[in-house]
Enzyme design. Structure first.
Site, PDB file in Angstrom:
ATOM      1  N   GLU A  56      -4.694   1.519  -0.983  1.00 29.61           N
ATOM      2  CA  GLU A  56      -4.368   1.230   0.466  1.00 29.61           C
ATOM      3  C   GLU A  56      -5.120   2.441   1.266  1.00 29.61           C
ATOM      4  OE1 GLU A  56      -3.756  -1.144   1.849  1.00 29.61           O
ATOM      5  OE2 GLU A  56      -2.902  -2.048   0.260  1.00 29.61           O
ATOM      6  N   GLY A  57      -6.183   3.159   0.766  1.00 33.72           N
ATOM      7  CA  GLY A  57      -6.991   4.085   1.427  1.00 33.72           C
ATOM      8  C   GLY A  57      -6.382   5.542   0.807  1.00 33.72           C
TER       9      GLY A  57
END
Ligand SMILES: Cc1cc2nc3c(=O)[nH]c(=O)nc-3n(C[C@H](O)[C@H](O)[C@H](O)COP(=O)(O)OP(=O)(O)OC[C@H]3O[C@@H](n4cnc5c(N)ncnc54)[C@H](O)[C@@H]3O)c2cc1C
Length: 579
Positions: free
Chosen positions: A423-424
């Site tokens: 998710e980054g």
């Protein structure tokens, strides 16, 4: 959890929409109790066994351990997936302020399991926001109820943090899109828990502009639907392999190949070339959710370490005959207090973020929306980085047996590790925070947050019974964060490389400060409201946490702020060959 929920005033702030939706506070309390029971009885006990058993790919189909399948069946039967889903599609419409604490329990109890409903929720929200009526009719209810699961397909071998490099393509053939390409690292990308899986895939249409501006979002079902809406023929998707990885062994991480036999049937969600904006609905949900994974897994690590520290006897202390439980040793107490206060600070920050999301929806004002956007990368980045510290301390408290798989402390440490990556990564969250959430609005949202904290500090510190020294530390941390913010705004305008090199310290500075300030806010709120049901001893313990946090952890915010003000020039100018 209830202490933080009450302290942030969420029930009061959301009273009107909650009542309109038929939720009394006692009903919400029952929801928390029931979730706790499900997490303790069904999910937590299978956490270690499911990890040991792992998942396998047999004849192109991913097999999940039976104990996870049975838990999922019960999870769906009990209606848990639909908690925050849209009411028109079978959801219960609960605000994030309530669903986030419930989700924290799933993630504490069994992270690998919790990933399936987490991604499904995020997928349902993206479809609800951006899908056309036909797609919503066909796919939303099964996703909301959890009888089908959803996935998020962004990553390709050459396109990780940089989604502008995505190559998967979708062509219109006879009125239908046909999608081709290879996606890697797809969480719950295939499994045998449900009879369909709905993939949300980023791909390019012919002639789309290069980079992220040419990405479109597609819904690609594992099985196309028959006329009656039930799963029909298999779509053109192959599970090529499963990743062998450090942790979350019971969550299948798949390499998926789309369109090897002519193209997978795909449906456009939203407008062509607006895929990233649509995917951002999913990604923002998922970023908050992964922050809460850090919180959840940290909580389990703390509880485990505490239980061990009470039971393990080693060494003595002045005035004691014989050995003492290690919980008596000052250094073990330091570790436990560090974990406990970080946990409550993470919780306060995450729930505050959730409350701002809800208020943004209810009030429809740009101010709450901007604040929620400001807090999202902080929650994701700071809570997951902090989970690394908390799970490593849990392992340390276990001593040698912590390093041995049987105790389970190692599994928490392994499982927590992914949270700063997917998710980054933390670097990506920090870039978003420092550049888009601070520099882009000239620091306005950040200054608004800091000035609110400053306005409340004296009263909160006094009501919480904080010592003068601790109050001064909060004051100093606030001043330091303000200086860091000013410096970021200035340097992003003139020397972006210098600012980019200190984005992570900026994120850590604000996370440390805001987590501590929200913890203090909760203590002060409970102290002001003696009838709220918080026991005197419990409140005294929480006040002690705030005091400990101010003395032992808040100084980090100042150190991070100093690093921000100093700037990242030295790492920016060192020639690549000199590293
Ligand atoms: C177990 C697991 C599950 C996953 N689940 C999914 C999933 O369900 N769906 C999906 O689409 N993907 C998924 N991923 C992929 C995950 O989101 C990516 O691994 C992640 O986004 C990082 O991309 P990358 O691995 O290519 O690393 P890279 O992008 O190559 O990054 C490597 C390093 O460079 C840094 N870096 C890169 N670009 C920048 C920049 N612009 N600024 C600062 N630093 C930078 C990063 O911070 C990192 O430290 C999963 C990965 C794993 C391991």
């Amino acid at each position: 959890m209830r202490f933080v929920m009450a302290g942030l005033g969420g029930y009061t702030a959301l009273a009107q929409p909650l009542q309109a939706a038929g939720f009394s506070q006692s009903l919400l309390d029952d929801v928390l109790d029931e979730a706790a029971r499900f997490a303790e009885r069904e999910l937590a006990p299978i956490y270690h066994d499911a990890d040991r058993l792992g998942v396998e790919l047999v004849n192109g189909q991913v097999r999940i351990p039976e104990l996870m399948k049975s838990a999922y069946t019960q999870f769906v039967a009990a209606g848990w997936p639909s908690l925050s889903g849209p009411v028109d599609y079978g959801g219960q419409g609960l605000p994030s302020f309530v669903s986030v604490p419930v989700n924290e329990m799933w993630r504490s109890a069994n992270l690998a399991f919790a990933l399936a409903p987490m991604l499904t929720n995020a997928a349902a929200e993206a479809l609800f926001e951006h899908g056309n009526e036909t797609l919503k009719e066909q796919y939303l209810e099964p996703l909301v109820s959890g009888i089908w699961t959803g996935t998020m397909n962004l990553t390709e071998p050459q396109a990780g943090s940089d989604l502008g490099l995505v190559q998967a393509s979708a062509d219109l053939v006879g009125g239908d899109y046909r999608l081709r390409g290879r996606k890697i690292f797809i969480t719950w990308g295939d499994h045998d828990l449900t009879d369909n899986i709905v993939h949300f895939v980023l791909a390019r249409t012919p002639g789309a502009p290069p980079g992220v501006k040419g990405l479109s979002l597609f819904l690609v079902p594992k099985f196309s639907l028959a006329d009656d809406g039930s799963p029909g023929p298999a779509n053109d998707i192959v599970t090529v392999s499963l990743e062998r990885k450090l942790g979350i062994h019971a969550s299948p991480t798949c390499v998926l190949s789309y369109g090897e036999r002519g193209g997978a049937l795909a449906y456009l969600v939203g407008e062509p070339n607006a895929g990233l904006a649509c995917m951002f609905t999913m990604m923002n949900q998922a970023r908050l959710a992964v922050g809460v994974e850090g919180l959840g897994i940290g909580e389990r690590a703390y509880q485990k370490a505490l239980a061990y520290a009470r039971e393990r006897r080693q060494g003595s202390l002045p005035g004691h005959d014989g050995t003492v439980a290690i919980v008596r040793h000052p250094d073990v107490r330091r570790m436990l207090m560090t974990m406990k206060s970080l946990q409550q600070a993470m919780r306060a920050l995450a729930y505050w973020g959730a409350l701002n999301i809800d208020l943004g929806r209810v009030e429809g004002t740009a101010e709450y929306a901007a604040r929620a956007a400001f807090l999202t990368p902080l929650i994701k980045g700071w809570c997951t980085e902090t989970a690394q510290e908390v799970t490593t301390l849990a392992l340390q408290i276990h001593g040698g047996v912590g390093y041995i798989e049987e105790t389970g402390a190692a599994q928490l440490f392994r499982d927590a590790r992914i949270t700063t990556i997917y998710e980054g990564t933390t670097g990506i969250q920090a870039g978003d925070f420092a550049r888009r959430k601070i520099a882009a609005d000239g620091g306005a949202t950040g200054r608004g947050v800091l000035s609110e904290l400053r306005g409340q500090l004296a009263a909160d510190a006094a009501d919480a019974g904080l010592s003068g020294a601790a109050r001064d530390r909060f004051q100093a941390a606030l001043n330091a964060a303000e200086a860091a913010l000013d410096s970021l705004v200035e340097h992003y305008a003139n020397e972006p490389q210098r600012a980019g090199g200190v984005a992570v310290p900026a994120l850590m500075c604000f996370g440390t400060l805001l987590g501590g300030a929200m913890l203090l806010r909760c203590v002060a709120a409970a102290a002001r409201n003696p009838g709220s049901g918080v026991g005197t001893d419990y409140l005294a313990g929480q006040a002690m946490l705030a005091e400990f946090y101010a003395a032992q952890l808040l100084p980090r915010a100042r150190a991070f702020a100093d690093a921000v003000v100093a700037g990242g020039a030295s790492s920016a100018v060192l020639p690549d060959t000199s590293f």
